[in-house]
Design a protein around this motif. Sequence first.
Motif, short mmCIF file in Angstrom:
data_model
loop_
_atom_site.label_atom_id
_atom_site.label_comp_id
_atom_site.label_asym_id
_atom_site.label_seq_id
_atom_site.Cartn_x
_atom_site.Cartn_y
_atom_site.Cartn_z
N UNK A 1 -6.82 17.45 5.14
CA UNK A 1 -7.28 16.51 4.11
C UNK A 1 -8.71 16.06 4.39
N UNK B 1 -4.64 14.56 14.29
CA UNK B 1 -5.56 15.62 13.86
C UNK B 1 -4.80 16.73 13.12
N UNK C 1 0.85 -1.20 0.00
CA UNK C 1 0.00 0.00 0.00
C UNK C 1 0.88 1.25 0.00
N UNK C 2 0.22 2.36 -0.14
CA UNK C 2 0.96 3.61 -0.18
C UNK C 2 1.48 3.99 1.21
N UNK D 1 -6.25 16.64 9.51
CA UNK D 1 -7.53 17.34 9.45
C UNK D 1 -7.71 18.21 8.19
N UNK E 1 0.22 11.71 -4.01
CA UNK E 1 -0.83 10.72 -4.16
C UNK E 1 -2.09 11.36 -4.74
N UNK E 2 -2.39 12.55 -4.23
CA UNK E 2 -3.60 13.24 -4.69
C UNK E 2 -3.46 13.62 -6.15
N UNK F 1 1.28 12.49 0.46
CA UNK F 1 -0.15 12.52 0.20
C UNK F 1 -0.44 13.50 -0.94
N UNK G 1 -12.21 16.57 2.08
CA UNK G 1 -13.15 15.51 1.68
C UNK G 1 -14.56 15.85 2.15
N UNK H 1 -3.98 7.83 5.90
CA UNK H 1 -4.75 8.84 5.18
C UNK H 1 -6.04 8.26 4.60
N UNK H 2 -5.94 7.08 3.99
CA UNK H 2 -7.15 6.51 3.38
C UNK H 2 -8.09 5.92 4.43
N UNK I 1 -4.12 -3.07 5.59
CA UNK I 1 -5.18 -2.76 4.63
C UNK I 1 -5.07 -1.40 3.96
N UNK J 1 -9.88 9.09 5.49
CA UNK J 1 -10.79 9.64 4.47
C UNK J 1 -11.97 8.71 4.22
N UNK J 2 -11.77 7.41 4.44
CA UNK J 2 -12.89 6.47 4.30
C UNK J 2 -13.93 6.74 5.40
#
Lengths: 273, 199
Positions: B36, B30, B1-2, B34, B133-134, B130, B40, B77-78, B73, B81-82
């Motif tokens: 990012x 945070x 994963x990243x 926060x 990544x974005x 990140x 979202x 960050x993900x 998993x 954001x999930x």
Amino acid sequence: MSAMTHEEVRELLAAHVMELLLPEERASVVAHLAGCAECAREVESLRATSAELALAAPDRSFDARRCNGVRSRLLARTAADRDARARLAAGQLPEREPLSLRPPHATAPESAGGWRTASMVLAASVAGLILFGGSILVQSRRELAQARESESQRQRLIAGLIGPGVRLIELAPTERRPGSARMFWNQTLGAWTFLAYDLAIPAEGRTYQIWLITPDDRRISAGIFTPSADGNAIATTTYALAADSLTAVAVTEEPAGGVDAPSGDIVLLGAAR
Amino acid sequence: MIADVRSPDDADALVTRVAGGDEHALGVLYDRWSPLVFSVCVHILGDDDEAEEAVEETFWQAWRQAERYDVTRGAVATWLTTIARSRALDRLRASRRRQEETMSHLSETKRAAVDATTRRGDDPARSAEVAERRVLVRQALLALPLEQREVLELAYFRGLSQTEIAEHTGQPLGTVKTRVRLAMEKLRDRLGILRERDA
Ligand SMILES: [Zn+2]
């Protein structure tokens, strides 16, 4: 819905990871996934893609006032939560006052050396009742369900206490000492909530004392506290201070019981912005 | 994963500390994420006040569920954001129940679908990886046909069901379903390709 074939399920996996399926479709997919390793692998891979999709959201700046406001509320909630969880886990409640909070420190209105203290109401304040409220915590001992209810009650109260008008003063350690702290100043209510982390435990007969420093160099005692074994502490007080009357917040180490004017080393210091 | 910070172990260790009830670690988490998470939330909700609430709920959930965080998993960050997407969509659906969505909002959404993939600028997350990544995700989205990008925007950031997307876009349900699937699969492949080239 009758059982779906592998091919039918494959068609739905992308929608499944984005939680777009209708309940009955979802149930069929979940049932199939339990017995199909290939589809299960596909889901993992699509789930990772779905998670990354969030990164495509355009950048928006989170302005400092909002950001600090959320931070304040969040940390007040977590402090209360940690405290409640520790008590529940231990199956016990404090006999009298929590370790981190001591009774009001009586201060003289005037003292020598130009250091002036003002009387403050500690522990008995509304803030103290909310964060450490005996009656609320007593309920929590009876039943977990009630504890959950009381916790949400606490959170509601805290949310009201720690509102958007709260100012945050970050305190950093001086020299190479451990620890950090935050003072949340609710100017509307005149409520002060002090959270400290990772502090050294003061020597026997010593305590920490909090000071509000004003532009005309007054040092107002905001109470004394002793951290718990893990070095964390919460102290609350109420004291009305004009919005432009705070220069800094400091913590000193003092003889047990506190003093009228700071005499010991400054352990933590934070400028009010 | 990243890897989502210079040292991924550092971010994972932070979550472990949060799971252990260390609120100072939550503060660090945070401060780092926060911006990012707010991006979202505000993209989904279109309202700063609502987004602010969703940010608080996101980190509150992170605090309560940190022990369930699985390093194998995904990146921190993900993970965040999930959670953020779920909390923001809950709020969006609740407000949608209160108030029927207008077509004008949907046409804004169409524009947002384009904006989301073309906008560049300062990255508030202050995390170089990140930020990279974005850029990669946006590039990957940009490579999709507009109609696929649009269904992703409506599904992912507006939380519309496939049936709702079909109603709002006037496309047959089967077409919408195919587009969702193709868009996700292409995005995954594209991200894989870009990641390899980047590595
Ligand atoms: Zn299968």
